[in-house]
Design an enzyme around this catalytic site. Structure first.
Site, mmCIF file in Angstrom:
data_model
loop_
_atom_site.group_PDB
_atom_site.id
_atom_site.type_symbol
_atom_site.label_atom_id
_atom_site.label_comp_id
_atom_site.label_asym_id
_atom_site.label_seq_id
_atom_site.Cartn_x
_atom_site.Cartn_y
_atom_site.Cartn_z
ATOM 1 N N GLY A 1 7.462 4.320 3.382
ATOM 2 C CA GLY A 1 8.020 5.564 3.870
ATOM 3 C C GLY A 1 9.350 5.326 4.528
ATOM 4 O O GLY A 1 9.881 4.189 4.541
ATOM 5 N N GLY A 2 9.915 6.388 5.093
ATOM 6 C CA GLY A 2 11.214 6.271 5.723
ATOM 7 C C GLY A 2 11.198 5.427 6.979
ATOM 8 O O GLY A 2 12.229 4.889 7.384
ATOM 9 N N MET A 3 10.024 5.291 7.614
ATOM 10 C CA MET A 3 9.947 4.573 8.879
ATOM 11 C C MET A 3 9.236 3.240 8.781
ATOM 12 O O MET A 3 9.337 2.425 9.690
ATOM 13 C CB MET A 3 9.239 5.433 9.926
ATOM 14 C CG MET A 3 9.977 6.712 10.267
ATOM 15 S SD MET A 3 9.209 7.541 11.646
ATOM 16 C CE MET A 3 9.509 6.353 12.947
ATOM 17 N N ASP B 1 2.109 13.466 12.709
ATOM 18 C CA ASP B 1 2.172 13.288 11.256
ATOM 19 C C ASP B 1 0.775 13.413 10.647
ATOM 20 O O ASP B 1 0.336 12.550 9.888
ATOM 21 C CB ASP B 1 2.809 11.946 10.904
ATOM 22 C CG ASP B 1 3.273 11.877 9.449
ATOM 23 O OD1 ASP B 1 3.411 12.952 8.819
ATOM 24 O OD2 ASP B 1 3.504 10.773 8.948
ATOM 25 N N LYS C 1 1.227 -2.518 9.058
ATOM 26 C CA LYS C 1 2.357 -1.597 9.019
ATOM 27 C C LYS C 1 3.552 -2.265 9.688
ATOM 28 O O LYS C 1 3.486 -2.643 10.858
ATOM 29 C CB LYS C 1 2.006 -0.301 9.739
ATOM 30 C CG LYS C 1 3.135 0.715 9.764
ATOM 31 C CD LYS C 1 2.646 2.029 10.352
ATOM 32 C CE LYS C 1 3.732 3.078 10.306
ATOM 33 N NZ LYS C 1 3.240 4.388 10.766
ATOM 34 N N VAL D 1 3.738 -0.360 4.516
ATOM 35 C CA VAL D 1 2.348 -0.699 4.814
ATOM 36 C C VAL D 1 1.820 -1.629 3.715
ATOM 37 O O VAL D 1 1.952 -1.340 2.523
ATOM 38 C CB VAL D 1 1.465 0.551 4.923
ATOM 39 C CG1 VAL D 1 0.034 0.156 5.307
ATOM 40 C CG2 VAL D 1 2.036 1.531 5.945
ATOM 41 N N LEU E 1 0.817 -1.219 0.000
ATOM 42 C CA LEU E 1 0.000 0.000 0.000
ATOM 43 C C LEU E 1 0.846 1.262 0.000
ATOM 44 O O LEU E 1 0.451 2.283 -0.564
ATOM 45 C CB LEU E 1 -0.927 0.015 1.221
ATOM 46 C CG LEU E 1 -1.989 -1.076 1.285
ATOM 47 C CD1 LEU E 1 -2.797 -0.963 2.570
ATOM 48 C CD2 LEU E 1 -2.917 -0.991 0.074
ATOM 49 N N GLY E 2 1.990 1.227 0.653
ATOM 50 C CA GLY E 2 2.817 2.420 0.713
ATOM 51 C C GLY E 2 4.132 2.134 1.409
ATOM 52 O O GLY E 2 4.280 1.144 2.135
#
Length: 281
Positions: free
Chosen positions: A21-23, A134, A41, A26, A18-19
Site C-alpha cells: 500500500g501507500g504506507m 482504516d 508490516k 506486508v 502479502l500486500g
C-alpha cells in the site's frame, strides 16, 4: 531498506509478499527461532525518515499491542531494523475482502456475526480513546469456519491507530490515510476524529456485505470522495436485494454525514442491524 523475499529482516525470514500500500508493505515471514509464521508490516521508507512519525509510530504501536482483545489481531513485536520500522503480528491467511470478491453479498446469518466481532474490537479500542482510521474488508481477517470450528473475525492493522480528538485523516507526510470506499467524511475533510469515523467505515463494510457493493461507486477516486462528503447514501435495498425497510434505516443512519446523527457505538449499530434482519449478532 525494503526487505526482499528470501532475506532476513530483524529476526524474521521474509517468505512471500502479502500486500503493498501507500504506507507499508506486508510480508509473510517466519521466526526461525520459534518456527512460527507472522505477518510482517514494514513501513514505507519515506515515512520512516520522518522523525516525528517514527516517534509516534513506536508509541502508538505499543498502545495498540496493549489492547489485548480476543478479536483484535495480536501484535507480537514492533521496532526498527536496518533503518525501517516494522510490526510483526499474528498471521491469518483469509480476509473479508477475499470473501466479498469471491461470493459477493453474504447471507445475514454469516455476515452479522463476523461484523459483530469487528464491532466488539472497535468498541474496545474506542474505550481507550484509540481509533483505527482504516476499517475495511481487507483488515477484517477470517479464521476457521465449518461444522466443528466457528468462523472467527479479527480486526487487523491497529499498528497505526491514533488518539481520538487529537488528529485528522492526514498523515504527517500529508498523504490521505484511509481506503476511499470506506472512509468517513470527517477524515476527508481533515477534521478531528473520534470512534464514529470507524463506525461510518464499518457501515460501509456492512453495506457491501449486504449488497455486494460499497455505498458509493463512481468512475474516479475524487468522485468517490465527493460522494462521501456530499451525496446521500443509497438505501441498500436499491441494489435489488430483498431487505427490510428497517435495515435500510439502520445502515443509512450509520452513514450519516454528521457523526452526531450516527449510532453511539459500533456495538449499538450491529445490534440494531441484527435486529432489523432477525439474526443473532
Amino acid at each position: 531498506m525494503v526487505p526482499l523475499i528470501g532475506t532476513e529482516f530483524a529476526c524474521y525470514r521474509i517468505v512471500a509478499l502479502l500486500g503493498r500500500g501507500g504506507m507499508s508493505i506486508v510480508y509473510r515471514a517466519e521466526n526461525p527461532r520459534l518456527g512460527t509464521t507472522v505477518a510482517l508490516k514494514v513501513l514505507a521508507p519515506e515515512l520512516a525518515e520522518d522523525e516525528s512519525f517514527r516517534e509516534r509510530f513506536v508509541t502508538e504501536s505499543r498502545l495498540a499491542a496493549a489492547l489485548n482483545h480476543p478479536t483484535i489481531i495480536t501484535i507480537y513485536d514492533a521496532g526498527e531494523a536496518d533503518g525501517s520500522l516494522y510490526i510483526a503480528m499474528r498471521y491469518v491467511s483469509a480476509d473479508l475482502k477475499q470473501v466479498f470478491e469471491a461470493e459477493g453479498a453474504l447471507p445475514p446469518g454469516r455476515l452479522i456475526p463476523l461484523l459483530g466481532q469487528a464491532a466488539d474490537a472497535l468498541d474496545a479500542a474506542h474505550a481507550k480513546d484509540l481509533i483505527h482510521r482504516d476499517v475495511k474488508p481487507a483488515n477484517i481477517l477470517l479464521d476457521g469456519g465449518g461444522p466443528e470450528r466457528p468462523e472467527l473475525a479479527y480486526l487487523a492493522d491497529f499498528g497505526l491507530t491514533k488518539h481520538a480528538g487529537s488528529i485528522s485523516g492526514m498523515t504527517v507526510a500529508g498523504s490521505f490515510l484511509g481506503t476511499i470506499d470506506y472512509v468517513a467524511p470527517e477524515q476527508i475533510d481533515d477534521g478531528t476524529l473520534d470512534g464514529r469515523a470507524d463506525l461510518y467505515s464499518l457501515g460501509c463494510v456492512a453495506y457491501e456485505g449486504l449488497t455486494g457493493s460499497p455505498p458509493f461507486r463512481r468512475d474516479t477516486q475524487p468522485a468517490v470522495l465527493w460522494a462521501h462528503m456530499q451525496d446521500d447514501p443509497p438505501r441498500p435495498s436499491e441494489h435489488g436485494v430483498d431487505l427490510p425497510r428497517a435495515t435500510d434505516d439502520v445502515v443509512v443512519r450509520a452513514l450519516a454525514k454528521d457523526p452526531n446523527e450516527r449510532h453511539d457505538s459500533c456495538g449499538e449499530f450491529l445490534s440494531s442491524l441484527a435486529d432489523s434482519l432477525g439474526v443473532a449478532a
